[in-house]
Design an enzyme around this catalytic site. Structure first.
Site, mmCIF file in Angstrom:
data_model
loop_
_atom_site.group_PDB
_atom_site.id
_atom_site.type_symbol
_atom_site.label_atom_id
_atom_site.label_comp_id
_atom_site.label_asym_id
_atom_site.label_seq_id
_atom_site.Cartn_x
_atom_site.Cartn_y
_atom_site.Cartn_z
ATOM 1 N N TYR A 1 -16.198 4.238 9.914
ATOM 2 C CA TYR A 1 -14.827 3.517 9.440
ATOM 3 C C TYR A 1 -14.179 3.641 11.077
ATOM 4 O O TYR A 1 -13.312 3.113 11.518
ATOM 5 C CB TYR A 1 -14.670 4.502 8.157
ATOM 6 N N LYS B 1 -11.656 1.139 13.421
ATOM 7 C CA LYS B 1 -10.763 1.761 13.834
ATOM 8 C C LYS B 1 -10.322 1.571 15.220
ATOM 9 O O LYS B 1 -9.656 1.319 15.769
ATOM 10 C CB LYS B 1 -10.475 3.107 13.004
ATOM 11 N N GLY C 1 0.739 -1.063 -0.010
ATOM 12 C CA GLY C 1 -0.037 0.429 0.218
ATOM 13 C C GLY C 1 0.692 0.968 0.627
ATOM 14 O O GLY C 1 2.596 1.473 -0.180
ATOM 15 N N ARG D 1 -0.725 -10.958 -0.720
ATOM 16 C CA ARG D 1 -1.797 -11.319 -2.071
ATOM 17 C C ARG D 1 -0.989 -11.315 -3.598
ATOM 18 O O ARG D 1 -1.210 -12.889 -4.432
ATOM 19 C CB ARG D 1 -2.741 -10.273 -1.839
ATOM 20 N N LEU E 1 -1.942 -2.582 6.729
ATOM 21 C CA LEU E 1 -3.257 -3.368 6.300
ATOM 22 C C LEU E 1 -4.534 -1.791 6.119
ATOM 23 O O LEU E 1 -4.653 -1.431 6.980
ATOM 24 C CB LEU E 1 -3.544 -4.278 7.091
ATOM 25 N N GLY E 2 -5.464 -2.703 5.272
ATOM 26 C CA GLY E 2 -6.606 -1.023 5.137
ATOM 27 C C GLY E 2 -7.581 -1.436 3.329
ATOM 28 O O GLY E 2 -6.473 -1.881 2.419
#
Ligand SMILES: NC(=O)c1ccc[n+]([C@@H]2O[C@H](COP(=O)([O-])OP(=O)(O)OC[C@H]3O[C@@H](n4cnc5c(N)ncnc54)[C@H](OP(=O)(O)O)[C@@H]3O)[C@@H](O)[C@H]2O)c1
Length: 224
Positions: free
Chosen positions: A127, A131, A15, A39, A75-76
């Site tokens: 969201y 978090k 990312g 991935r 990650l996100g």
């Protein structure tokens, strides 16, 4: 522990923040190896880099993957990109928590995660609530060191178009100088600055739970 012999694990290493972080960790003399769970294979080779292509829905509890000192989680996703709230929860809650638990079982002592400014498990905003919930869940894993990073809008070049980030990029030079004092946490921040703060703080190796906003991420090391 000898700081020259640290092992790092990154999730989210492809990312905006994670990619910068990966480069910094590979350059850092403090780390002898950097495992990245991905991935799809990355088109980079480095003597310290160990790529593990995994299915995040079916992670093995292997020392090979999780036998590290420091875990970096970038990650996100977005609800739009994930397709549903359930799919978003997997990426922003289930995967980070599972990685944390497996790493803790295998002896990791530091966990560093990027959540977001405004993270709050009581928030009405889905969201921000997710978090906040992952932060609370990670506290219960009880790492000797838990470092939570709260960026406002991220700046940096990404392949996909994100409206909010584009607007932030345009207005940031005007807005940012006005956001002083308590408002500094709202300042947009370069992904690279977040990544640099993560490496600096990981190599400080201090014990406890910490949250870093813009000011602490941009500081020269005097973390409060
Ligand atoms: N964007 C902002 O302005 C902003 C502001 C504050 C906080 N944050 C938070 O900061 C963190 C990092 O943001 P970022 O912009 O650097 O992230 P990003 O560029 O969107 O990258 C997300 C990472 O998560 C991985 N990922 C996404 N969906 C996945 C899935 N289903 N399974 C496995 N891996 C998956 C991606 O891997 P692939 O390459 O395989 O997709 C990628 O490595 C996120 O938690 C984000 O919510 C963002």
């Amino acid at each position: 522990m000898d700081v020259a012999k640290r092992k790092a694990l990154i999730v989210g290493g492809t990312g905006l923040i994670g990619n910068q972080l990966l480069q910094l960790l590979l350059q850092s003399e403090a780390y002898e190896s950097v495992i990245v769970l991905i991935r799809k294979p990355l088109a980079i080779n480095h003597p310290k880099l160990i790529q593990k292509v995994v299915d995040f829905d079916d992670l093995d509890n292997g020392e090979q993957m999780f036998g590290v000192d420091d875990v970096f989680c970038c990650l996100g996703t977005t609800i739009k990109k994930a397709g549903s709230k359930e799919a978003f929860l997997k990426v922003d809650f289930d995967y980070p928590l599972q990685v944390a638990q497996l790493a803790k079982e295998n002896g990791a002592t530091q966990f560093l995660i990027v959540t977001a400014m405004g993270a709050d498990r009581h928030s009405r905003v889905f969201y921000s609530r997710v978090k906040g919930e992952i932060e609370e869940a990670l506290k219960r894993v009880k790492f000797p060191s838990l470092h939570i990073f709260h960026p406002s809008l991220l700046l940096g070049k990404r392949n996909e178009f994100r409206f909010g980030e584009k607007v932030a990029e345009i207005i940031s030079p005007i807005l940012s100088p006005l956001l002083r004092g308590k408002l500094s946490k709202y300042k947009p921040i370069q992904a690279k600055d977040v990544a640099q703060a993560m490496v600096r703080i990981a190599t400080d190796n201090r014990k406890g739970e910490f949250v870093y906003e813009w000011k602490q991420m941009m500081s020269d090391g005097s973390v409060k």
